[in-house]
Each structure stands twice: as C-alpha cells, then as structure tokens.
Write a protein that holds these residues in place. Structure first.
Motif, short mmCIF file in Angstrom:
data_model
loop_
_atom_site.label_atom_id
_atom_site.label_comp_id
_atom_site.label_asym_id
_atom_site.label_seq_id
_atom_site.Cartn_x
_atom_site.Cartn_y
_atom_site.Cartn_z
N LEU A 89 0.84 -1.20 0.00
CA LEU A 89 0.00 0.00 0.00
C LEU A 89 0.87 1.26 0.00
O LEU A 89 0.63 2.20 -0.76
CB LEU A 89 -0.91 -0.01 1.22
N LEU A 90 1.90 1.26 0.84
CA LEU A 90 2.79 2.42 0.90
C LEU A 90 3.54 2.61 -0.41
O LEU A 90 3.72 3.75 -0.89
CB LEU A 90 3.78 2.26 2.05
N GLU A 91 3.95 1.50 -1.02
CA GLU A 91 4.66 1.59 -2.30
C GLU A 91 3.76 2.16 -3.39
O GLU A 91 4.19 2.98 -4.20
CB GLU A 91 5.18 0.21 -2.70
N ARG A 92 2.49 1.74 -3.42
CA ARG A 92 1.57 2.25 -4.42
C ARG A 92 1.29 3.74 -4.19
O ARG A 92 1.23 4.52 -5.15
CB ARG A 92 0.26 1.46 -4.38
N ALA A 93 1.12 4.12 -2.92
CA ALA A 93 0.88 5.53 -2.63
C ALA A 93 2.07 6.39 -3.07
O ALA A 93 1.89 7.46 -3.68
CB ALA A 93 0.61 5.71 -1.14
N ASN A 94 3.29 5.93 -2.80
CA ASN A 94 4.48 6.67 -3.24
C ASN A 94 4.57 6.74 -4.75
O ASN A 94 4.91 7.79 -5.32
CB ASN A 94 5.74 6.00 -2.67
N ARG A 95 4.27 5.63 -5.41
CA ARG A 95 4.33 5.61 -6.87
C ARG A 95 3.38 6.61 -7.50
O ARG A 95 3.72 7.30 -8.48
CB ARG A 95 3.98 4.20 -7.37
N ASP A 96 2.17 6.70 -6.92
CA ASP A 96 1.13 7.55 -7.50
C ASP A 96 1.11 8.96 -6.91
O ASP A 96 0.26 9.78 -7.28
CB ASP A 96 -0.25 6.90 -7.30
N GLY A 97 2.01 9.22 -5.95
CA GLY A 97 2.04 10.53 -5.34
C GLY A 97 0.82 10.84 -4.50
O GLY A 97 0.36 11.99 -4.43
N LYS A 98 0.28 9.82 -3.82
CA LYS A 98 -0.92 9.99 -3.01
C LYS A 98 -0.59 9.78 -1.53
O LYS A 98 0.37 9.09 -1.18
CB LYS A 98 -2.00 8.97 -3.41
N ASP A 99 -1.41 10.38 -0.69
CA ASP A 99 -1.33 10.08 0.74
C ASP A 99 -1.83 8.66 0.96
O ASP A 99 -2.89 8.27 0.44
CB ASP A 99 -2.21 11.07 1.51
N TRP A 100 -1.09 7.87 1.73
CA TRP A 100 -1.44 6.46 1.87
C TRP A 100 -2.78 6.27 2.57
O TRP A 100 -3.52 5.33 2.25
CB TRP A 100 -0.33 5.69 2.60
N VAL A 101 -3.11 7.16 3.50
CA VAL A 101 -4.41 7.07 4.19
C VAL A 101 -5.54 7.33 3.20
O VAL A 101 -6.55 6.61 3.18
CB VAL A 101 -4.47 8.05 5.37
N GLU A 102 -5.36 8.35 2.38
CA GLU A 102 -6.39 8.69 1.38
C GLU A 102 -6.58 7.54 0.40
O GLU A 102 -7.71 7.19 0.04
CB GLU A 102 -5.97 9.95 0.65
N LEU A 103 -5.47 6.94 -0.04
CA LEU A 103 -5.56 5.81 -0.96
C LEU A 103 -6.31 4.65 -0.32
O LEU A 103 -7.21 4.06 -0.93
CB LEU A 103 -4.15 5.37 -1.37
N ALA A 104 -5.96 4.31 0.92
CA ALA A 104 -6.61 3.19 1.59
C ALA A 104 -8.10 3.44 1.79
O ALA A 104 -8.93 2.56 1.55
CB ALA A 104 -5.93 2.93 2.94
N GLU A 105 -8.44 4.65 2.21
CA GLU A 105 -9.86 4.95 2.46
C GLU A 105 -10.66 4.92 1.17
O GLU A 105 -11.78 4.41 1.14
CB GLU A 105 -9.98 6.31 3.14
N GLY A 106 -10.08 5.45 0.09
CA GLY A 106 -10.80 5.46 -1.18
C GLY A 106 -11.03 4.07 -1.73
O GLY A 106 -12.13 3.75 -2.20
N GLU A 107 -10.00 3.23 -1.68
CA GLU A 107 -10.14 1.87 -2.21
C GLU A 107 -11.06 1.02 -1.32
O GLU A 107 -11.79 0.16 -1.83
CB GLU A 107 -8.77 1.22 -2.33
N THR A 108 -11.02 1.25 -0.01
CA THR A 108 -11.92 0.52 0.87
C THR A 108 -13.37 0.91 0.61
O THR A 108 -14.27 0.06 0.61
CB THR A 108 -11.56 0.77 2.35
N ALA A 109 -13.61 2.19 0.37
CA ALA A 109 -14.97 2.65 0.04
C ALA A 109 -15.46 2.01 -1.26
O ALA A 109 -16.62 1.59 -1.36
CB ALA A 109 -14.99 4.17 -0.06
#
Length: 409
Positions: A89-109
């Motif tokens: 998850l952290l690697e994907r967030a870094n790759r896409d330039g996203k906050d990891w919390v925001e990425l996790a919350e969006g994908e969980t939703a």
C-alpha cells in the motif's frame, strides 16, 4: 471501521444441510458442525486496486458458506479485516504521489460499493489493521516474553520453531516454504534471523513511513500475520469454524497466523478448517496487482453490466478451481440471467420443491455452485418448454436463488 449494508436473505421452507468443505490442512472434505453460532474469519483486502475479479471470486465463495449456514437456521459470526497499512500500500501511494491514508480509504470505500452491488453479506466486524494496533502490541510483547519472539535490529520476529504444529496448515516442505516466503512478503535471506522462515511481528519505525507507539516494542507497525491473529482472537476466539481466503494465503499467511495463535494460547487448532479459493487469471496469468492484468467489478458496473451477471460468472466456476476470465464467461452469465429472469416472470411453472433440495445438496457438497446453477438451468428449460401449473413455483425459485446463491431475479 464500518462494513456495507446487508441485503435481505429470504427464508426458505425446510432446512439446509450441514456443509462438507475442503480443508487445506487435511487435504480432504470435512463436515462442519458449528453449533448454533458459526464462526468465520476471512482475510480482507490490502486496499489498493480494489475490487478485481480475483477478490470478487474469493469473497463470493465465503458468502456461499454463510448462506449455507443461514439455511441451516444457524447464526453466523463473520469477521473480516482490512490491511490498511502494509508495504504494498505504501509503495503504491508513493508511486502515485498519493497520501497512503487517502488511498486506503478510497479503495476501501470502492470495495464496499462493489460488495453491496454483488449482494455479498457483510461481516459483523470489519476491522482495519491500524485500529487493531492497540490489541496487537500486547500479543507481540507476550510472544517475546514467552521466548517465542526475538529482536533483530529493532524489528521483532516470531520463531517458527516455537510451534510444534508449524507446517500443518499448508503441508509444504521447507524448500517450498522458503520460495513462497520470498515471493509473498517474507525476508528469508535477511542475515541474523534464527530461521529463514521466521516472519516479522513488529517492524521498527522507518524514516518516511507511518509508525505507532508500540510500548516496550518502540515505535513501529505490525507485521501482516499478527494483525489477523489479534482480530480473530478478539472477536472469535480459538477454534473457530473456518479461516478463509485465496489459495495464495495458505502459506505464509494462514500458516504463520495459526502458529502465532497456537503459541499465544497453548491451544490447537486456530481454526477447524482452512478453506481456500482458487485464482482467477487473465490472458494466461494469475490476475494480480503486480502484473496489472486486472478486471475490476467497478468498471464492469460502470459499463452497464448487471451485478447479478457478474455474480453468476463467478458462480459458474467451482470456488477451488483456478480459471480464466474471458468475454465469453461474462456473455454466458448475461444469457443465463436473462433465461432465469424470463422463467420466474411467468405466473406459474413446474414444481420447484425438488429444485430447492438440489441447490441445497450441491452447495453443501463443497460449495458446488456449478451443479446448483445447472439445476436451475434445467428448471428454466422445463418452464420454457412445457410450463407448469404450480402458481407458487416461480416465486420459490426466485427466493431460493436469492437466499442460497445471492442472485436477485
């Protein structure tokens, strides 16, 4: 963390059969007799690139487990986690330039939306790894104090030799375990470990990465396996009925989790049955985030595909089988859905009493959904060819397909 809304499960006359299901640990079918409350833990997503058809196939399988149990008039206590902090998850967030919390919350939703559309029954407890940290830390400390864990450069590892039952879940030899450990998040080549297979329980804080107070462990974050153990022990206790997930979780995840729990409690087994769903492929390769060969439930829905057809495409394959997603798979499901809906739309039809029992028997026999679908196909064909005089039959079929297969006609 909240789950998703539950669809209503129609009550059927009579009573279903006890579930016979394949147990990875024994390599054969076991008949489950859970008592009045059946307990199941299914490992959830790491929330990035959700929900692909591999996810959907896995959670569909364990939705069937719940429906079989509900049909036997049992209650079901279902727990699922979300690994909302982990290296991928952290690697994907870094790759896409996203906050990891925001990425996790969006994908969980998005995952919740897909589960709702597919009418998969939600867990009673839907727990994120982050919210479970206060319960994880004491378990790691206890393992360390028992001599079942050790520190290495600030990280804490579990010693697999501390569990006399280690290896019983997957049944693999050490060479195979070492290969899979390297492929699936382990670090068997790290110098200083007592055993190459020892998994991490607590990762000391790394610069630029999230961390939490670990009391005597220092700041850091939990390993993958202890996360599920803490959640399962808290909400289900030892000896629950089914530990579920994809076949790629048998080792190391379910093997390590069982060892953690068994050493912590001194009891065995962690789960009565370890049940694993097959892998879904695309273009000849297993559908996976790393390969990028994913078919998403949300995209199919946006393109106008009926979620009931998506579900039928999953049900057309035995849950333990590895299979490949193709346009033909979806086209066949759309056609089947149309035939079934046409058949139940008529005011009467052939008697459906025997059909309900056929579906029950098929699902009780290791969740044999393809056989259940074939039984409904035969009833729909009789309806199309000859009709019938049973005014209640179409309604019975519609309720049975809904209750047992999760498909709304």
């Amino acid at each position: 963390m909240h789950a998703w809304p539950a669809s209503e499960v129609p009550a059927l006359p009579g009573k279903g059969r006890d579930l016979r299901i394949h147990d990875t640990a024994t390599g054969g079918l076991v008949t489950l007799d859970p008592g009045p409350v059946a307990r199941i833990y299914v490992c959830g997503i790491t929330p990035y690139d959700a929900t692909h058809m591999g996810h959907a196939a896995t959670y569909n399988a364990f939705d069937l487990v719940q429906r079989v149990w509900l049909d036997t008039k049992r209650q079901v206590h279902y727990v699922q986690n979300v690994t909302d902090v982990d290296d991928p998850l952290l690697e994907r967030a870094n790759r896409d330039g996203k906050d990891w919390v925001e990425l996790a919350e969006g994908e969980t939703a998005l995952f919740r939306e897909d589960m709702t559309a597919l009418r998969l029954l939600p867990p009673q407890h839907y727990i994120g790894a982050v919210e479970a940290i206060p319960g994880i830390v004491p378990l790691v400390e206890r393992l360390r104090d028992m001599g079942a864990a050790y520190e290495l450069e600030g990280d804490v590892y579990f010693s697999v030799e501390s569990d006399a039952h280690f290896g019983e879940v997957s049944g693999l030899d050490r060479a195979a375990m070492k290969l899979l450990s390297a492929e699936r998040g382990g670090d068997p080549e790290r110098p200083g470990k007592k055993d190459p297979l020892d998994p991490m329980l607590w990762m000391a804080a790394r610069e630029g990465e999230p961390s939490w107070d670990g009391a005597s462990l220092g700041r850091g974050r939990p390993g993958w396996h202890i996360e599920c153990v803490a959640i399962a022990l808290d909400h289900l206790g030892m000896g629950f009925d089914v530990q579920g997930g994809g076949s790629d979780l048998a080792f190391p995840h379910h093997e390590m989790g069982a060892s953690h729990a068994q050493v912590l409690t001194g009891e065995h087994p962690f789960a009565k049955a370890y049940v694993h769903a097959g892998m879904v492929a695309l273009d000849g390769a297993k559908m996976s985030k790393s390969k990028g060969n994913l078919v998403f439930v949300s995209k199919l829905r946006r393109d106008g595909t009926d979620p009931a057809a998506i579900r039928l495409s999953l049900l057309a394959h035995h849950y333990r089988a590895d299979w490949e997603w193709t346009d033909d798979v979806l086209r066949d499901a759309v056609e089947r859905l149309g035939r079934w809906r046409a058949a139940v739309s008529r005011p009467d039809g052939p008697s459906a009493d025997a059909l309900v029992e056929e579906i029950r028997e098929a699902l009780a026999n290791d969740l044999d959904a393809p056989t259940a679908l074939a039984a409904v196909d035969r009833w729909a064909a009789r309806q199309d060819a000859d009709g019938g005089t049973d005014e209640g039959a179409p309604g019975v079929v519609s309720r049975a397909v809904d209750a047992l297969l999760g498909v709304a006609l």
